[in-house]
Write a protein that holds these residues in place. Structure first.
Motif, PDB file in Angstrom:
ATOM      1  N   PHE A  39      -1.871 -17.253   3.669  1.00 39.41           N
ATOM      2  CA  PHE A  39      -1.695 -16.077   2.637  1.00 39.41           C
ATOM      3  C   PHE A  39      -1.705 -15.060   4.363  1.00 39.41           C
ATOM      4  CE2 PHE A  39      -5.911 -12.430   2.546  1.00 39.41           C
ATOM      5  CZ  PHE A  39      -4.975 -11.523   2.730  1.00 39.41           C
ATOM      6  N   VAL A  40      -1.091 -14.128   4.260  1.00 35.21           N
ATOM      7  CA  VAL A  40      -0.252 -13.212   5.130  1.00 35.21           C
ATOM      8  C   VAL A  40      -0.551 -11.870   5.154  1.00 35.21           C
ATOM      9  CG1 VAL A  40       1.966 -13.337   4.332  1.00 35.21           C
ATOM     10  CG2 VAL A  40       1.753 -13.467   6.886  1.00 35.21           C
ATOM     11  N   VAL A  41      -1.099 -10.830   6.531  1.00 31.61           N
ATOM     12  CA  VAL A  41      -1.226  -9.789   6.203  1.00 31.61           C
ATOM     13  C   VAL A  41      -0.722  -9.684   7.356  1.00 31.61           C
ATOM     14  CG1 VAL A  41      -3.811  -8.638   6.844  1.00 31.61           C
ATOM     15  CG2 VAL A  41      -3.793 -10.280   5.297  1.00 31.61           C
ATOM     16  N   ILE A  42       0.031  -8.085   6.594  1.00 32.45           N
ATOM     17  CA  ILE A  42       0.634  -7.400   7.862  1.00 32.45           C
ATOM     18  C   ILE A  42       0.171  -5.806   8.293  1.00 32.45           C
ATOM     19  CG2 ILE A  42       3.195  -5.914   8.712  1.00 32.45           C
ATOM     20  CD1 ILE A  42       4.163  -7.963   6.420  1.00 32.45           C
ATOM     21  N   ASP A  43      -0.390  -5.670   9.249  1.00 28.37           N
ATOM     22  CA  ASP A  43      -0.736  -4.175   9.648  1.00 28.37           C
ATOM     23  C   ASP A  43      -1.412  -4.467  10.962  1.00 28.37           C
ATOM     24  OD1 ASP A  43      -3.290  -2.539   8.761  1.00 28.37           O
ATOM     25  OD2 ASP A  43      -3.661  -3.494   6.738  1.00 28.37           O
TER      26      ASP A  43
ATOM     27  N   GLY B 110       0.708  -0.865  -0.084  1.00 29.03           N
ATOM     28  CA  GLY B 110      -0.092   0.024   0.409  1.00 29.03           C
ATOM     29  C   GLY B 110       0.842   1.587  -0.070  1.00 29.03           C
ATOM     30  N   VAL B 111       0.501   2.327  -0.351  1.00 25.47           N
ATOM     31  CA  VAL B 111       1.319   3.409  -0.596  1.00 25.47           C
ATOM     32  C   VAL B 111       0.780   4.193   0.727  1.00 25.47           C
ATOM     33  CG1 VAL B 111       1.605   3.766  -2.833  1.00 25.47           C
ATOM     34  CG2 VAL B 111      -0.621   4.685  -1.657  1.00 25.47           C
ATOM     35  N   SER B 112       0.344   4.050   1.906  1.00 20.44           N
ATOM     36  CA  SER B 112       0.316   4.480   2.921  1.00 20.44           C
ATOM     37  C   SER B 112       1.439   4.070   3.236  1.00 20.44           C
ATOM     38  CB  SER B 112      -0.953   4.156   3.786  1.00 20.44           C
ATOM     39  OG  SER B 112      -1.094   2.715   4.075  1.00 20.44           O
ATOM     40  N   LEU B 113       2.177   3.669   3.216  1.00 21.93           N
ATOM     41  CA  LEU B 113       3.575   3.740   3.562  1.00 21.93           C
ATOM     42  C   LEU B 113       4.367   4.282   3.202  1.00 21.93           C
ATOM     43  CD1 LEU B 113       4.087  -0.301   2.460  1.00 21.93           C
ATOM     44  CD2 LEU B 113       3.281   0.371   5.108  1.00 21.93           C
ATOM     45  N   SER B 114       5.600   4.415   3.635  1.00 20.18           N
ATOM     46  CA  SER B 114       7.185   5.301   3.406  1.00 20.18           C
ATOM     47  C   SER B 114       7.471   4.960   2.020  1.00 20.18           C
ATOM     48  CB  SER B 114       7.653   5.203   4.547  1.00 20.18           C
ATOM     49  OG  SER B 114       8.161   4.027   5.037  1.00 20.18           O
ATOM     50  N   ASN B 115       8.652   6.412   1.859  1.00 19.68           N
ATOM     51  CA  ASN B 115       8.878   5.523   0.753  1.00 19.68           C
ATOM     52  C   ASN B 115      10.318   4.708   1.368  1.00 19.68           C
ATOM     53  OD1 ASN B 115       8.608   7.294  -0.898  1.00 19.68           O
ATOM     54  ND2 ASN B 115       9.923   9.391   0.075  1.00 19.68           N
ATOM     55  N   GLU B 116      10.621   4.458   2.398  1.00 20.76           N
ATOM     56  CA  GLU B 116      11.039   3.363   2.373  1.00 20.76           C
ATOM     57  C   GLU B 116      11.096   2.167   2.797  1.00 20.76           C
ATOM     58  OE1 GLU B 116      11.200   6.364   4.033  1.00 20.76           O
ATOM     59  OE2 GLU B 116      13.121   7.715   4.854  1.00 20.76           O
ATOM     60  N   LYS B 117       9.749   1.666   3.180  1.00 19.50           N
ATOM     61  CA  LYS B 117       9.021   0.639   3.088  1.00 19.50           C
ATOM     62  C   LYS B 117       8.837   0.015   1.772  1.00 19.50           C
ATOM     63  CE  LYS B 117       6.731   1.643   7.637  1.00 19.50           C
ATOM     64  NZ  LYS B 117       5.713   1.559   8.733  1.00 19.50           N
ATOM     65  N   SER B 118       7.908   1.085   1.175  1.00 24.24           N
ATOM     66  CA  SER B 118       8.231   1.424  -0.319  1.00 24.24           C
ATOM     67  C   SER B 118       9.100   0.556  -0.993  1.00 24.24           C
ATOM     68  CB  SER B 118       7.529   1.840  -0.861  1.00 24.24           C
ATOM     69  OG  SER B 118       6.810   2.864  -0.639  1.00 24.24           O
TER      70      SER B 118
ATOM     71  N   CYS C 165      -1.173  -3.392   4.523  1.00 24.23           N
ATOM     72  CA  CYS C 165      -1.929  -2.014   4.378  1.00 24.23           C
ATOM     73  C   CYS C 165      -2.337  -1.881   2.985  1.00 24.23           C
ATOM     74  CB  CYS C 165      -1.092  -0.632   4.823  1.00 24.23           C
ATOM     75  SG  CYS C 165       0.123  -1.442   5.777  1.00 24.23           S
ATOM     76  N   PHE C 166      -2.855  -2.901   2.593  1.00 27.17           N
ATOM     77  CA  PHE C 166      -3.822  -2.743   1.891  1.00 27.17           C
ATOM     78  C   PHE C 166      -5.222  -3.094   1.644  1.00 27.17           C
ATOM     79  CE2 PHE C 166      -3.605  -3.610  -3.631  1.00 27.17           C
ATOM     80  CZ  PHE C 166      -4.867  -3.428  -4.029  1.00 27.17           C
ATOM     81  N   ASN C 167      -6.557  -2.703   1.776  1.00 26.14           N
ATOM     82  CA  ASN C 167      -7.844  -4.301   1.603  1.00 26.14           C
ATOM     83  C   ASN C 167      -8.509  -4.088   0.559  1.00 26.14           C
ATOM     84  OD1 ASN C 167      -9.518  -4.946   3.347  1.00 26.14           O
ATOM     85  ND2 ASN C 167     -10.381  -2.827   4.285  1.00 26.14           N
ATOM     86  N   PRO C 168      -7.900  -5.414  -0.384  1.00 27.31           N
ATOM     87  CA  PRO C 168      -8.643  -5.382  -1.398  1.00 27.31           C
ATOM     88  C   PRO C 168     -10.421  -5.889  -1.116  1.00 27.31           C
ATOM     89  CG  PRO C 168      -6.627  -6.686  -1.387  1.00 27.31           C
ATOM     90  CD  PRO C 168      -6.457  -6.097  -0.357  1.00 27.31           C
ATOM     91  N   ALA C 169     -10.491  -6.286  -0.098  1.00 22.53           N
ATOM     92  CA  ALA C 169     -11.977  -7.043   0.058  1.00 22.53           C
ATOM     93  C   ALA C 169     -13.062  -5.943  -0.120  1.00 22.53           C
ATOM     94  CB  ALA C 169     -12.150  -8.223   1.165  1.00 22.53           C
TER      95      ALA C 169
END
Ligand code: SF4
Length: 734
Positions: free
Chosen positions: A455-459, A138-146, A432-436
């Motif tokens: 399926f593993v989710v980090i949030d 997801g793009v709520s993540l920082s530049n470093e995480k992206s 940090c993505f909620n495709p549902a």
């Protein structure tokens, strides 16, 4: 600093009258003086407003305006004001959770969670190939995480199937910008809006979706600037416009082609600029030649006289600024719409000068930086092309791997979901993505997520998508890590850590580094702090169109942000691109792109006679995972609704607050009617921040733009039907 609240009543006043849980840190903490004020930025939209977080006992307990941050000067929208309340929400994920069949979610240790993840990745990749495991971020993540997630997918997992939720936001604009200008960024900082004479806003509900930009427009209006708004809805910004072009959904490029043709016929184009600084004008001239205002009125529904007036104003302006957003970009011809807008700008040569410019308004918090640094299926860091051998070699060298081990171009976000549904992708790591909620045709998405072998989710909250996961790992909130983000203007800003993650939650990039280590790839991820990742990103972006090399943490803080490109340490950054008519294509020229209007993917007919468009409201953000948990915001806008015109309501015998069934070729949902005069009579609108039976995306379609791969959220053919009052009573109880 403003006076602190001293009574429970005063605290309730500050936190909102309908507080659903105790304030962060409890009543005593909220009443006490903070330990520190941390200058950082709002976690929500791409405006990146500056804010100071009040911190006490490792809790964010409030905020103060950051008045000397130049973009917003202390101003915030309701989401920014209430953002600090999420950190101590009782739903905050604190421990790894494993979904045990027949039992439900149970707490597990980090070691067990890591082992299960690594073993599932190994099993799936051994049985089905490396690309059978995908990553969606997801793009709520920082530049470093992206940057790190892009490297993790390509180096640790060696999968090509990595994409991000910016695919649902900015990709049509980015693709159009690269085709026309050779670089993907707003051409100007917003300071140029203040100096302009004519503003054209196309498909952008600015007052609700990027509220601080309204302030720039109003200040220009105070100087006498005119405003034209193109939108099927008379949004709050449109209510202040000099000219509204209420375009039928999906017909934008017809309108822009017609305006350009009128300008050409009237001699209102800048031939010198076109000759010296652009290529391809002849093709565009031929492409728009047949577009007349009368035909355009039939296609777009905009009166011919309004189209002529828009062409006259745009043609005659001395200074102008064009802004667009998802309203023209969320289409199967989103890139075409963007290019037809840019053609209007290039034809007048009003770009790269004070008060003259163009910008696409980034929606998501780090939508700009997120699409520059490599968690996009077709890009490497520095907006480099993953199919270009030189670009691949450069990044492989930075990462210390052999170029042949770098995966190629993968599937986009919706295509990944299609491949999961088809059984071709078996494993998914989602962060940090909620495709549902976010992807179109959400019943299809749910079916797909149920088919995953692992399926593993980090949030940080249990999103609707996480309900389908085998493992849920608690990651970090915006205020729990150091880093940078890049705003809609192209300004790189510093995100500061205000508190440490609660419970056993971990900083996101620590989780990725540990999984990489357990996969035997730890040597490629040797970071001790976020700044180490940023410094590698600077090197990876060096020499690209998105050059961050000259930007450091210290320099950002000292200057309150630095605009890229910034190629050297002594470079001041670049708030305005294309000065002197110098564009980023190798020959230094901009490119006109001919656009031929074509219909949308869904078909309006007797069975589905109404245009549905979807969008945001000011009180909520994207899939609502965060804002639906903040009391004040949910009280202000507790549920979605169907917005429709009184004429349409009368035709279908619908009264205010009646329950209406809305049916598309995918599914049906039932919502309360909200009757407004501020929408076209042939169009209805639903905000999309809710899940399940309230999800607008149960109705939308999976058709994609062929170039940007963005879904067509802004056009679905639907029918509507008033629901029997008995059934309406049942709806109210749900
Ligand atoms: Fe600013 Fe956007 Fe946050 Fe509102 S949501 S405060 S406009 S960054």
């Amino acid at each position: 600093m403003a006076d602190l609240p001293i009574s429970k009543e005063a605290i309730r006043e500050q936190f909102g009258p309908h507080l659903k849980f105790d304030p962060p840190g409890g009543w005593d903490a909220a009443a006490a003086a903070p330990d520190q004020l941390v200058k950082t930025h709002c976690c929500f939209c791409g405006q990146g407003c500056g804010i100071q977080l009040k911190v006490k006992d490792n809790q964010v307990i409030g905020f103060e305006p950051w008045e000397d941050f130049p973009f917003n000067e202390g101003k915030l929208c309701p989401k920014g004001v209430k953002r600090y309340m999420q950190g101590s929400h009782p739903d905050r994920l604190l421990y790894p959770l494993e979904n045990k069949k027949g039992v439900g979610y149970e707490r597990v240790s980090w070691d067990a969670a890591y082992e299960r993840t690594v073993s599932a990745i190994r099993d799936i990749q051994a049985k089905h190939g490396k690309d059978a495991f995908a990553v969606l971020s997801g793009v709520s993540l920082s530049n470093e995480k992206s940057y790190l997630i892009g490297k993790f997918a390509r180096v640790a997992l060696q999968t090509k199937n990595l994409d991000y939720n910016g695919r649902l936001c900015m990709v049509s604009a980015g693709t159009g910008n690269k085709k026309a200008f050779g670089v993907d960024r707003a051409a100007n900082s917003w300071a140029d809006i203040l100096e302009t004479d004519l503003i054209l806003c196309a498909g952008t509900n600015i007052s609700e979706c990027s509220p601080i930009t309204t302030d720039y427009i109003w200040k220009a209006r105070d100087r006498g600037a005119k405003l034209i708004v193109v939108d099927p809805r008379i949004t709050p910004i449109a209510r202040t416009a000099d000219l509204i072009l209420p375009v039928r959904p999906g017909t934008d490029s017809h309108l822009f082609n017609t305006i350009l043709n009128l300008m050409i016929q009237d001699g209102k184009i800048d031939h010198d600029f076109i000759r010296e600084h652009t290529n391809g004008f002849e093709e565009v001239l031929n492409a728009v030649a047949g577009y007349t205002p009368e035909e355009c009125e039939k296609v777009t529904g905009v009166p011919a006289k309004s189209i002529r007036l828009a062409a006259k104003w745009w043609g005659e302006a001395k200074k102008s600024f064009l802004l667009h957003a998802r309203g023209i970009e969320h289409h199967t011809k989103g890139v075409d719409n963007v290019l037809s807008c840019i053609n209007l700008v290039l034809a007048t040569g009003r770009i790269g000068r004070a008060g003259c410019g163009y910008a696409t308004i980034t929606g998501q918090g780090n939508g700009q930086g997120g699409r520059e640094h490599g968690h996009k299926c077709d890009q490497l860091p520095g907006n480099r092309d993953i199919t270009n051998p030189e670009h691949r070699k450069f990044i492989a060298d930075v990462w210390g791997i052999d170029e042949k081990d770098l995966p190629g171009k993968g599937l986009s976000a919706q295509e990944i979901m299609n491949a999961i549904h088809a059984g071709e992708i078996k494993g998914l790591l989602l962060i940090c993505f909620n495709p549902a909620v976010s992807l179109p045709d959400s019943l299809f998405t749910e079916e797909a997520l149920k088919k995953l072998e692992f399926f593993v989710v980090i949030d940080f909250f249990m999103s609707e998508s996480a309900r389908f996961a085998d493992l849920v790992l608690p990651g970090s909130l915006h205020e729990e890590d150091e880093g940078t983000a890049t705003t809609a203007e192209g300004r790189v800003i510093r995100i500061r850590q205000a508190v440490t993650p609660p419970g056993e939650a971990k900083i996101d990039w620590h989780i990725f580094c540990e999984i990489a280590k357990r996969l035997g790839k730890g040597k490629y991820f040797p970071y001790n702090e976020s700044e180490d990742i940023f410094n590698e990103l600077r090197v990876a972006s060096r020499g690209s169109t998105v050059d961050y090399y000259g930007i450091t943490y210290e320099k950002i803080e000292k200057n309150k942000g630095i605009f890229w490109p910034c190629p050297t340490l002594d470079h001041p950054g670049t708030p305005r691109l294309f000065e002197g008519g110098k564009f980023a294509h190798p020959d230094g020229k901009a490119k006109f792109n001919p656009v031929v209007y074509r219909p949308s993917a869904d078909e309006i007919n007797a069975e589905y006679p109404i245009y549905l468009t979807t969008g945001r409201v000011i009180f909520h953000y994207l899939s609502g995972t965060q804002t639906r948990r903040i009391g004040f915001l949910t009280e202000e806008c507790p549920e979605p609704y169907l917005e429709l015109h009184p004429a349409l309501a009368e035709k279908y015998r619908i009264a205010e607050a009646d329950i209406v069934r809305i049916t598309s070729r995918r599914s049906s949902i039932e919502l309360k009617a909200k009757i407004v005069k501020t929408i076209r009579p042939d169009t209805v609108f639903i905000p999309y921040h809710w899940p399940d039976k309230q999800s607008a995306n149960r109705l939308t379609q999976r058709a994609l733009d062929p170039l940007s791969k963005i879904p067509e959220f802004k056009f679905s053919a639907v029918n509507i039907q008033r629901v029997d009052p008995q059934q309406g009573a049942a709806h109210a109880k749900r």
